[in-house]
Design a protein around this motif. Structure first.
Motif, short mmCIF file in Angstrom:
data_model
loop_
_atom_site.label_atom_id
_atom_site.label_comp_id
_atom_site.label_asym_id
_atom_site.label_seq_id
_atom_site.Cartn_x
_atom_site.Cartn_y
_atom_site.Cartn_z
N LEU A 72 -0.58 37.20 -15.97
CA LEU A 72 -1.96 37.18 -16.46
C LEU A 72 -2.30 35.92 -17.25
CD1 LEU A 72 -2.32 40.90 -17.63
CD2 LEU A 72 -3.20 39.86 -15.53
N ARG A 73 -1.33 35.06 -17.46
CA ARG A 73 -1.57 33.82 -18.21
C ARG A 73 -2.29 32.82 -17.31
NH1 ARG A 73 1.13 31.37 -22.73
NH2 ARG A 73 1.41 29.12 -22.55
N GLU A 74 -3.38 32.23 -17.80
CA GLU A 74 -4.19 31.37 -16.93
C GLU A 74 -3.54 30.02 -16.65
OE1 GLU A 74 -8.24 28.92 -17.45
OE2 GLU A 74 -8.56 31.09 -17.28
N THR A 75 -2.84 29.45 -17.62
CA THR A 75 -2.36 28.08 -17.48
C THR A 75 -1.55 27.84 -16.22
OG1 THR A 75 -2.27 28.00 -19.89
CG2 THR A 75 -1.26 26.17 -18.70
N PRO A 76 -0.55 28.67 -15.89
CA PRO A 76 0.19 28.40 -14.65
C PRO A 76 -0.67 28.51 -13.40
CG PRO A 76 0.94 30.46 -15.66
CD PRO A 76 0.08 29.78 -16.66
N HIS A 77 -1.60 29.44 -13.38
CA HIS A 77 -2.51 29.55 -12.22
C HIS A 77 -3.37 28.30 -12.10
CE1 HIS A 77 -1.80 33.83 -11.18
NE2 HIS A 77 -1.53 33.95 -12.48
N ARG A 78 -3.82 27.79 -13.24
CA ARG A 78 -4.62 26.56 -13.21
C ARG A 78 -3.80 25.40 -12.66
NH1 ARG A 78 -6.26 24.92 -18.93
NH2 ARG A 78 -6.97 27.08 -18.94
N LEU A 79 -2.53 25.33 -13.06
CA LEU A 79 -1.67 24.26 -12.56
C LEU A 79 -1.44 24.40 -11.06
CD1 LEU A 79 0.86 24.21 -15.51
CD2 LEU A 79 -0.45 22.24 -14.72
N ILE A 80 -1.31 25.62 -10.58
CA ILE A 80 -1.15 25.84 -9.14
C ILE A 80 -2.37 25.32 -8.38
CG2 ILE A 80 -1.01 27.62 -7.35
CD1 ILE A 80 0.68 29.26 -9.39
N VAL A 81 -3.55 25.63 -8.89
CA VAL A 81 -4.78 25.12 -8.27
C VAL A 81 -4.78 23.59 -8.29
CG1 VAL A 81 -7.28 24.99 -8.52
CG2 VAL A 81 -6.13 27.19 -8.78
N GLN A 82 -4.41 23.00 -9.41
CA GLN A 82 -4.41 21.53 -9.52
C GLN A 82 -3.42 20.89 -8.55
OE1 GLN A 82 -3.75 21.60 -13.84
NE2 GLN A 82 -5.62 20.42 -14.09
N VAL A 83 -2.27 21.51 -8.37
CA VAL A 83 -1.29 20.96 -7.42
C VAL A 83 -1.85 20.99 -6.01
CG1 VAL A 83 0.98 21.31 -6.37
CG2 VAL A 83 0.72 21.53 -8.84
N HIS A 84 -2.44 22.10 -5.62
CA HIS A 84 -3.01 22.20 -4.27
C HIS A 84 -4.13 21.17 -4.08
CE1 HIS A 84 -0.59 25.53 -3.11
NE2 HIS A 84 -1.18 26.42 -3.89
N LEU A 85 -4.95 20.98 -5.10
CA LEU A 85 -6.02 19.99 -4.99
C LEU A 85 -5.44 18.58 -4.88
CD1 LEU A 85 -8.56 21.35 -7.64
CD2 LEU A 85 -8.76 21.44 -5.13
N ALA A 86 -4.37 18.31 -5.65
CA ALA A 86 -3.76 16.98 -5.58
C ALA A 86 -3.18 16.70 -4.20
CB ALA A 86 -2.66 16.86 -6.64
N GLU A 87 -2.77 17.74 -3.51
CA GLU A 87 -2.23 17.59 -2.15
C GLU A 87 -3.34 17.60 -1.09
OE1 GLU A 87 2.16 19.40 -1.91
OE2 GLU A 87 0.64 20.91 -2.33
N GLY A 88 -4.57 17.85 -1.52
CA GLY A 88 -5.67 17.90 -0.56
C GLY A 88 -5.79 19.23 0.16
N ASN A 89 -5.17 20.28 -0.38
CA ASN A 89 -5.21 21.59 0.25
C ASN A 89 -6.30 22.45 -0.40
OD1 ASN A 89 -3.03 21.01 1.98
ND2 ASN A 89 -1.57 21.52 0.37
N ALA A 90 -7.54 22.23 0.02
CA ALA A 90 -8.66 22.92 -0.60
C ALA A 90 -8.57 24.43 -0.38
CB ALA A 90 -9.98 22.38 -0.03
#
Length: 298
Positions: A194-212
């Motif tokens: 339920l902690r937001e920070t790791p989920h936010r990092l997962i989203v950021q990693v996918h965006l950095a890879e171009g995986n919208a």
């Protein structure tokens, strides 16, 4: 001088630097002497564990924590008896230095490894063994023990590990090591879903890879989770990560209690993933976590 007793900071007379003594407190109490398990009664396990977690604690402090319901003199008497029983063992892992009690310097402690690794990460270093140590640290401190001092230390170590994993993910994301960053973030998510920070990092990693698509999927997995369990929405900071994806499509930014995921045009979805994201009508939906993602490999 009895084994395990010392008048200074040196190893006790029964220790041999060539012999490896290890105390593990994560995932249960285990004391090993040169690889062989040492059987310790439960009452003495509590003494050894507390000494390991509170290095240099005085006898009065130890007695008060171990027997909080006993008068001070009674608690000290029980501690003296416990230390006497420990010193009778050839494998006594503790030493006394004046009024303090500590682990013998020869003893390796898994909690120390976790704390030292977390401190190194906090100071900007990402040691090669960090992932291994932090993955091992996924186990709770002394599960099944409910002493107040165990609960406090358990939460302290959990928070240390979470912050270290998140910092590793950030550092590896900045370095362009997307696979490693994703693994660290997933491991943090596993520790606290339920902690937001790791989920936010997962989203950021996918965006950095171009995986919208992966980024959107990860976002809505988390959003559905906290709406179901906490009746909360993701923070504005997390929602803002998706603005540049949703705006060109003319889709609303995900915000507002009770709002539904945006309708993503069908042709924009990979056909092999569309069938797995129908938890909510019209968009990617919940689940335990992003499909095909796992934690750190043990």
């Amino acid at each position: 001088m009895a084994a395990g007793e010392s008048s200074g900071g040196t190893r006790h007379s029964g220790s041999d630097p060539a012999i490896r003594v290890r105390l593990d407190l994560l995932d249960g109490f285990r004391l090993r002497h040169d690889g062989a398990p040492v059987v310790i009664p439960r009452g003495l396990q509590r003494v050894i564990a507390l000494v390991g977690l509170r290095p240099g604690a005085t006898r009065a402090e130890l007695g008060g924590l171990l027997w909080p319901d006993s008068p001070d003199e009674r608690a000290l008497s029980r501690l003296r008896t416990a230390l006497w029983r420990l010193r009778r063992s050839a494998y006594c892992p503790v030493v006394t230095v004046g009024d303090t009690v500590r682990l013998d310097p020869a003893v390796e402690l898994d909690v120390d490894e976790l704390v030292q690794t977390a401190a190194g990460v906090r100071d900007g270093a990402v040691p090669r063994q960090a992932a291994v140590v932090l993955a091992a640290g996924r186990h709770d401190l002394l599960p099944g023990w409910y002493d107040d001092w165990v609960l406090v230390e358990r939460e302290r170590l959990r928070q240390l590990r979470l912050h270290a994993l998140e910092e590793i993910a950030r550092a590896q994301l900045r370095a362009g090591q997307h696979g490693e960053a994703l693994q660290a973030a997933l491991e943090a998510m596993r520790a606290e879903p339920l902690r937001e920070t790791p989920h936010r990092l997962i989203v950021q990693v996918h965006l950095a890879e171009g995986n919208a698509y992966e980024a959107l999927h990860a976002f809505y997995v988390y959003r559905d989770l906290i709406m179901r369990d906490l009746q909360l929405e993701p923070s504005p900071t997390m929602c803002a990560l998706l603005d540049h994806i949703l705006s060109p499509l003319g889709l609303p930014r995900p915000s507002g209690a009770g709002s539904h995921p945006p309708v993503i045009p069908t042709e924009r979805r990979p056909p092999d993933r569309a069938a797995t994201t129908t938890d909510r009508p019209g968009g990617p939906g919940g689940g335990a976590g992003p499909g095909g993602m796992g934690g750190l490999v043990d």
